[in-house]
Design an enzyme around this catalytic site. Structure first.
Site, mmCIF file in Angstrom:
data_model
loop_
_atom_site.group_PDB
_atom_site.id
_atom_site.type_symbol
_atom_site.label_atom_id
_atom_site.label_comp_id
_atom_site.label_asym_id
_atom_site.label_seq_id
_atom_site.Cartn_x
_atom_site.Cartn_y
_atom_site.Cartn_z
ATOM 1 N N ASP A 5 0.833 -1.211 0.000
ATOM 2 C CA ASP A 5 0.000 0.000 0.000
ATOM 3 C C ASP A 5 0.866 1.258 0.000
ATOM 4 O OD1 ASP A 5 0.749 -0.892 2.617
ATOM 5 O OD2 ASP A 5 -0.730 0.429 3.543
ATOM 6 N N GLU B 22 0.116 -1.489 5.804
ATOM 7 C CA GLU B 22 1.157 -0.955 6.699
ATOM 8 C C GLU B 22 0.926 0.516 6.984
ATOM 9 O OE1 GLU B 22 4.682 1.119 8.085
ATOM 10 O OE2 GLU B 22 3.701 1.467 6.164
ATOM 11 N N GLU B 23 0.501 1.237 5.954
ATOM 12 C CA GLU B 23 0.383 2.697 6.089
ATOM 13 C C GLU B 23 -0.738 3.122 7.031
ATOM 14 O OE1 GLU B 23 2.631 4.532 5.329
ATOM 15 O OE2 GLU B 23 3.639 3.966 3.480
ATOM 16 N N GLU C 266 11.546 -2.133 5.455
ATOM 17 C CA GLU C 266 11.903 -0.826 4.897
ATOM 18 C C GLU C 266 12.738 0.044 5.847
ATOM 19 O OE1 GLU C 266 8.404 1.864 4.592
ATOM 20 O OE2 GLU C 266 7.440 0.375 5.853
HETATM 21 C C1 LIG Z 1 1.155 3.932 14.568
HETATM 22 S S1 LIG Z 1 0.526 3.166 13.219
HETATM 23 C C2 LIG Z 1 0.969 4.230 11.927
HETATM 24 C C3 LIG Z 1 2.110 3.774 11.154
HETATM 25 C C4 LIG Z 1 2.716 4.846 10.320
HETATM 26 N N1 LIG Z 1 3.675 4.257 9.442
HETATM 27 C C5 LIG Z 1 4.169 4.901 8.391
HETATM 28 O O1 LIG Z 1 4.122 6.087 8.211
HETATM 29 C C6 LIG Z 1 3.322 5.916 11.218
HETATM 30 O O2 LIG Z 1 2.628 6.905 11.501
HETATM 31 O O3 LIG Z 1 4.461 5.799 11.661
HETATM 32 ZN ZN LIG Z 2 6.575 2.267 4.215
HETATM 33 ZN ZN LIG Z 3 4.907 5.113 4.615
#
Ligand SMILES: CSCC[C@H](NC=O)C(=O)O
Ligand SMILES: [Zn+2]
Ligand SMILES: [Zn+2]
Length: 456
Positions: A87, A168-169, A196
């Site tokens: 994603d 993941e996002e 990553e």
């Molecule tokens: C806490 S869950 C959210 C995950 C998100 N990951 C990528 O940007 C982040 O805000 O770090």
């Molecule tokens: Zn990522």
């Molecule tokens: Zn990201």
């Protein structure tokens, strides 16, 4: 289109790995409605062409984890896991504006020099697309490294698994967090994982051995309502004022701590931002409730366990001492700190967690660790300068580490501005191709790590 000019056409001379990367970038896996089916179909096709075994695990409705496997010659040994998410984040900041290029007006278009889902390559070889850095590059680099090794006739003792995960996002709750609890994950028998990292503008490569824990906290202040013309006592706003002061004073002290010590990186300090404010109905009505939301990221060095903090012998703490950010930043039990800020703001101030990651596992970067020895050995041989850091945000690595496996966050992109989640995200094709070379060497070393004592 003339050669060298930006465009969609691949050109006869383009490296096929770059063409495949650009093809993947054009698959629309943007939130809030990622086309996961299209991504899985594409990746499965590539995996099958490479002779990899393919397995699909639906961890939630419509949320499939794709597993591609290159069986090792000694499948009893623990495996190498290459994880990536499929994603990507929306192209525009306002929610609901990420669906399609055509639907948007000229103002939106300005932010991107090229349409973000066309993977245009400019005359310098920079490929522009959402996901170019985060992290479709890495998925294709893993696959192309395997293609290279297979073409060279290589085989290794350890099995290599590639996992392609959704969501993941948006926190991984319907992706990796579910997957690590499944028998199919346990069956992968993971020894060492990669996931990553971040680009690095300098010559060095960033390598992440741990992550900060995300805490998302919403503080609600209740107070007396009344007419906007009067000095109502005990208002929600007065309490909110104190809450915000306490939280932001701590923010300032951590910001200064980072600024004043050049050995620290963002991942070493606690960051805090007020990201949402709610409350009020009308200009002339004092509201009975207000709420503020905070995004806090806590490094693994801070003790998260709830406990009682005691003054040192002979020391006495009054209310003002308890609110001193420096003292708290040196103390333990982070939640106590939050509770005290809220208590200090008055009655009717409560907080709730919307995200509370308690895992603080870090991965060994000791030369005595066989996995790290293999990883760092390759980088030394290739003269790649590494910068070891704590990842400032959250990735799926935290679930892998929490499941008890070592995981390193690494996206081989040096001499590249950090553009994840930003406008005009791009990756240069030469940097991308060099990454394939790096992974080919890393996989060779990691999949050949001799049997560990526990593996007999
Ligand atoms: C806490 S869950 C959210 C995950 C998100 N990951 C990528 O940007 C982040 O805000 O770090
Ligand atoms: Zn990522
Ligand atoms: Zn990201």
């Amino acid at each position: 289109m003339a050669p060298g000019k930006p465009g969609k056409s691949t050109g006869a001379s383009e490296n096929p790995s770059v063409t495949l990367f650009r093809e993947y970038l054009r698959i629309d896996t943007v939130h809030p409605k990622p086309d996961y089916d299209a991504a899985v179909r594409f990746l499965e096709r590539v995996g099958t062409d490479l002779g990899l075994a393919c397995q699909k695990v639906e961890v939630c409705q419509g949320r499939v984890v794709l597993i591609l496997t290159w069986q090792g010659t000694n499948p009893r040994l623990r495996s190498i896991l290459l994880n990536s998410h499929t994603d990507v984040v929306p192209v525009f900041e306002v929610l609901g504006q990420g669906e399609g290029w055509e639907e948007h007006g000229e103002e939106d278009r300005e932010h991107w020099t090229y349409p973000p889902f066309e993977a245009v390559k400019d005359s310098q070889g920079n490929i522009y697309a959402r996901g170019a850095q985060d992290m479709k590059c890495v998925s294709i680099q893993y696959l192309e490294a395997i293609r290279r090794l297979k073409t060279e006739g290589k085989s290794f003792a350890r099995t290599i698994h590639l996992t392609f995960v959704p969501d993941e996002e948006v926190g991984g709750h319907k992706g990796m967090e579910m997957f690590v609890k499944r028998p199919e994950f346990k069956a992968l028998n993971v020894g060492f994982a990669m996931d990553e990292g971040l680009a690095s503008p300098s010559d060095t490569f960033s390598v992440f051995y741990g992550e900060r824990s995300p805490w998302w906290i919403k503080v609600k202040c209740m107070g007396s309502p009344g007419h906007g013309s009067r000095f109502i006592s005990n208002t929600a706003a007065e309490k909110m004022h104190k809450v915000i002061n306490s939280f932001l004073a701590f923010r300032e002290s951590e910001k200064q701590r980072l600024k004043s010590d050049s050995s620290l990186t963002l991942g070493d300090v606690t960051s805090l931002n007020m990201t949402m404010l709610e409350g009020g109905v009308s200009f002339n009505v004092v509201p009975s409730e207000m709420a503020a939301s905070f995004d806090i990221r806590i490094p693994p060095t801070v003790d998260l366990k709830v406990g009682t903090i005691q003054p040192h012998p002979g020391e006495e703490w009054d209310e003002s001492t308890l609110l001193t950010p420096l003292l708290w930043s040196l103390s333990q039990a982070f939640e106590e700190q939050v509770a005290t800020w809220c208590r200090g703001a008055g009655d009717g101030v409560t907080y709730e967690f919307h995200q509370k990651c308690m895992d603080q596992h870090i991965t060994s970067t000791e030369e005595s660790d066989p996995w790290w020895k293999a990883f760092s050995g390759v980088c030394r041989d290739m003269k790649l300068q590494l910068k070891l850091e704590i990842f400032p945000a959250a990735t799926d690595s935290r679930y892998i580490r929490a499941a008890g496996h070592p995981a390193i966050g690494f996206s081989p992109m040096n001499r590249t501005p950090v553009l994840l989640h930003d406008h005009n995200e791009f990756l240069n094709e030469q940097v991308f191709l060099r990454g394939i070379e790096i992974y080919a060497r890393l996989l060779t070393a990691l999949a050949s790590v001799p049997p560990l004592p526990a593996e007999g």
